[in-house]
Write a protein that holds these residues in place. Sequence first.
Motif, mmCIF file in Angstrom:
data_model
loop_
_atom_site.group_PDB
_atom_site.id
_atom_site.type_symbol
_atom_site.label_atom_id
_atom_site.label_comp_id
_atom_site.label_asym_id
_atom_site.label_seq_id
_atom_site.Cartn_x
_atom_site.Cartn_y
_atom_site.Cartn_z
ATOM 1 N N VAL A 120 51.230 -34.760 17.925
ATOM 2 C CA VAL A 120 50.047 -34.169 17.314
ATOM 3 C C VAL A 120 50.341 -32.748 16.840
ATOM 4 O O VAL A 120 49.766 -32.274 15.863
ATOM 5 N N LYS A 121 51.266 -32.050 17.516
ATOM 6 C CA LYS A 121 51.594 -30.687 17.120
ATOM 7 C C LYS A 121 52.256 -30.640 15.753
ATOM 8 O O LYS A 121 52.126 -29.652 15.021
ATOM 9 N N SER A 122 52.990 -31.696 15.398
ATOM 10 C CA SER A 122 53.626 -31.704 14.081
ATOM 11 C C SER A 122 52.692 -32.241 13.010
ATOM 12 O O SER A 122 52.927 -32.039 11.821
ATOM 13 N N ILE A 123 51.612 -32.917 13.422
ATOM 14 C CA ILE A 123 50.628 -33.417 12.465
ATOM 15 C C ILE A 123 49.690 -32.295 12.036
ATOM 16 O O ILE A 123 49.390 -32.134 10.854
ATOM 17 N N ILE A 124 49.197 -31.529 13.004
ATOM 18 C CA ILE A 124 48.234 -30.473 12.716
ATOM 19 C C ILE A 124 48.984 -29.158 12.496
ATOM 20 O O ILE A 124 49.661 -28.673 13.396
ATOM 21 N N PRO A 125 48.883 -28.556 11.298
ATOM 22 C CA PRO A 125 49.594 -27.309 11.017
ATOM 23 C C PRO A 125 49.183 -26.193 11.978
ATOM 24 O O PRO A 125 48.096 -26.207 12.560
ATOM 25 N N ALA A 126 50.063 -25.210 12.117
ATOM 26 C CA ALA A 126 49.816 -24.111 13.049
ATOM 27 C C ALA A 126 48.579 -23.300 12.674
ATOM 28 O O ALA A 126 47.953 -22.685 13.543
ATOM 29 N N ASN A 127 48.219 -23.291 11.397
ATOM 30 C CA ASN A 127 47.052 -22.516 10.949
ATOM 31 C C ASN A 127 45.763 -23.324 10.992
ATOM 32 O O ASN A 127 44.738 -22.914 10.447
ATOM 33 N N CYS A 128 45.802 -24.486 11.652
ATOM 34 C CA CYS A 128 44.634 -25.366 11.714
ATOM 35 C C CYS A 128 44.271 -25.669 13.164
ATOM 36 O O CYS A 128 45.147 -25.959 13.984
ATOM 37 N N GLU A 129 42.976 -25.606 13.475
ATOM 38 C CA GLU A 129 42.488 -25.964 14.802
ATOM 39 C C GLU A 129 41.348 -26.967 14.642
ATOM 40 O O GLU A 129 40.415 -26.728 13.868
ATOM 41 N N ILE A 130 41.442 -28.081 15.359
ATOM 42 C CA ILE A 130 40.403 -29.113 15.296
ATOM 43 C C ILE A 130 39.773 -29.246 16.677
ATOM 44 O O ILE A 130 40.444 -29.601 17.650
ATOM 45 N N LEU A 131 38.478 -28.941 16.778
ATOM 46 C CA LEU A 131 37.734 -29.031 18.026
ATOM 47 C C LEU A 131 36.786 -30.226 17.925
ATOM 48 O O LEU A 131 35.923 -30.267 17.042
ATOM 49 N N ALA A 132 36.957 -31.199 18.812
ATOM 50 C CA ALA A 132 36.171 -32.432 18.752
ATOM 51 C C ALA A 132 35.234 -32.513 19.948
ATOM 52 O O ALA A 132 35.608 -32.168 21.070
ATOM 53 N N PHE A 133 34.004 -33.008 19.700
ATOM 54 C CA PHE A 133 32.982 -33.080 20.739
ATOM 55 C C PHE A 133 32.434 -34.499 20.861
ATOM 56 O O PHE A 133 32.131 -35.142 19.860
ATOM 57 N N VAL A 134 32.311 -34.965 22.115
ATOM 58 C CA VAL A 134 31.808 -36.311 22.412
ATOM 59 C C VAL A 134 30.588 -36.158 23.307
ATOM 60 O O VAL A 134 30.660 -35.503 24.356
ATOM 61 N N ASN A 135 29.480 -36.774 22.917
ATOM 62 C CA ASN A 135 28.244 -36.662 23.685
ATOM 63 C C ASN A 135 28.024 -37.864 24.598
ATOM 64 O O ASN A 135 28.044 -39.007 24.143
ATOM 65 N N GLY A 136 27.810 -37.588 25.872
ATOM 66 C CA GLY A 136 27.391 -38.627 26.807
ATOM 67 C C GLY A 136 28.221 -39.889 26.750
ATOM 68 O O GLY A 136 29.442 -39.871 26.895
ATOM 69 N N LYS A 137 27.560 -41.017 26.455
ATOM 70 C CA LYS A 137 28.202 -42.334 26.430
ATOM 71 C C LYS A 137 28.493 -42.816 25.006
ATOM 72 O O LYS A 137 28.714 -44.011 24.790
ATOM 73 N N ASP A 138 28.470 -41.910 24.058
ATOM 74 C CA ASP A 138 28.772 -42.258 22.660
ATOM 75 C C ASP A 138 30.056 -43.087 22.583
ATOM 76 O O ASP A 138 31.106 -42.668 23.072
ATOM 77 N N CYS A 139 29.956 -44.266 21.956
ATOM 78 C CA CYS A 139 31.114 -45.163 21.904
ATOM 79 C C CYS A 139 32.006 -44.943 20.695
ATOM 80 O O CYS A 139 33.149 -45.400 20.667
ATOM 81 N N VAL A 140 31.508 -44.228 19.676
ATOM 82 C CA VAL A 140 32.256 -44.112 18.421
ATOM 83 C C VAL A 140 33.626 -43.443 18.590
ATOM 84 O O VAL A 140 34.612 -43.887 17.991
ATOM 85 N N PRO A 141 33.772 -42.391 19.423
ATOM 86 C CA PRO A 141 35.101 -41.794 19.592
ATOM 87 C C PRO A 141 36.125 -42.731 20.223
ATOM 88 O O PRO A 141 37.318 -42.409 20.243
ATOM 89 N N ASP A 142 35.675 -43.863 20.747
ATOM 90 C CA ASP A 142 36.600 -44.851 21.315
ATOM 91 C C ASP A 142 36.706 -46.104 20.447
ATOM 92 O O ASP A 142 37.352 -47.073 20.839
ATOM 93 N N LEU A 143 36.087 -46.084 19.270
ATOM 94 C CA LEU A 143 35.930 -47.301 18.477
ATOM 95 C C LEU A 143 37.046 -47.462 17.450
ATOM 96 O O LEU A 143 37.163 -46.687 16.506
ATOM 97 N N SER A 144 37.884 -48.472 17.652
ATOM 98 C CA SER A 144 38.946 -48.815 16.705
ATOM 99 C C SER A 144 39.181 -50.314 16.782
ATOM 100 O O SER A 144 38.651 -50.993 17.675
ATOM 101 N N LEU A 145 39.949 -50.851 15.859
ATOM 102 C CA LEU A 145 40.247 -52.286 15.912
ATOM 103 C C LEU A 145 40.913 -52.650 17.231
ATOM 104 O O LEU A 145 40.644 -53.700 17.813
ATOM 105 N N ARG A 146 41.774 -51.772 17.705
ATOM 106 C CA ARG A 146 42.490 -52.061 18.944
ATOM 107 C C ARG A 146 41.551 -52.061 20.147
ATOM 108 O O ARG A 146 41.608 -52.949 20.998
ATOM 109 N N SER A 147 40.658 -51.051 20.229
ATOM 110 C CA SER A 147 39.749 -50.988 21.372
ATOM 111 C C SER A 147 38.725 -52.116 21.328
ATOM 112 O O SER A 147 38.319 -52.631 22.367
ATOM 113 N N VAL A 148 38.313 -52.525 20.113
ATOM 114 C CA VAL A 148 37.409 -53.671 19.998
ATOM 115 C C VAL A 148 38.118 -54.939 20.455
ATOM 116 O O VAL A 148 37.535 -55.787 21.148
#
Length: 269
Positions: A120-148
């Motif tokens: 992930v360090k080589s994917i995200i440039p040094a001048n970029c910061e991505i802060l992600a937030f997940v609320n409660g039991k929200d399923c979308v951050p875990d939702l992919s073809l593999r997890s389904v």
Amino acid sequence: IRGTLSVDDAVADLVASAVPAPELGDASCRAHAGVRAAAHKVLAGPAGELLFGAAPSDDPRGSSTPGTAKHIVVCGHSLGAGVAALVAVEVARRRPATRVTCYSFAPPPVACWGPRSASVKSIIPANCEILAFVNGKDCVPDLSLRSVSDLLRAARRVDELPLTLADRLGVLGGDPALAGSLGDVAEPSGGDARAADDDDKDLAPLRVLASGGPTLYHLGEDGVVRAVPQHRCENPQIEVHPRMIVDHFPNAYARAFDRCFPQHADDAE
């Protein structure tokens, strides 16, 4: 960048196969096909013109246009959160002298850089910061073809158990006593049942794109913000819960932030 609202947005959500994404910095990287296409569409439109082609501002107060700004902030919810993360990475790559921050709310898994890909360090440039937030039991951050696929496999195993209809409804309703008595019914990702899927690149283990370190945060019902455990980030699994959908809505995130940061609630209003 808003979340799903139109038919086109819904199609972007559903086109969830993992496609090659060399723009992430490595030829073996893959990304959510629909989200990647949406990010390219954003950058090919007026937003891209502002970010990459704007002339210096003539504003006498000395304010900067996005084209000359030293700090750019991108934010999004749901589908828009995934798009925002990919847009932020691209903007940071093309503008190495600009600091780029992305606030990603309820982001879906959008990128794969597994053991045979870049970190992930080589994917995200040094001048970029991505802060992600997940609320409660929200399923979308875990939702992919593999997890389904994993969830359906686990559901099939539950169907094979000698449970009454009432017990099955209790499990789906999140009854902790029933759920605890079942143990782990999901087949392990490394098992024989998964072996055939490992060569299916459509089922690549997409993950939420966030900067290295504790930058994927869970907004708890108790008002506490916690870093999401690394194993959940690397191997997202869908938790069936009564609030798995309602906790995803924007107003649920607004309430969660008021709960977790009450000192800023009045400012937000």
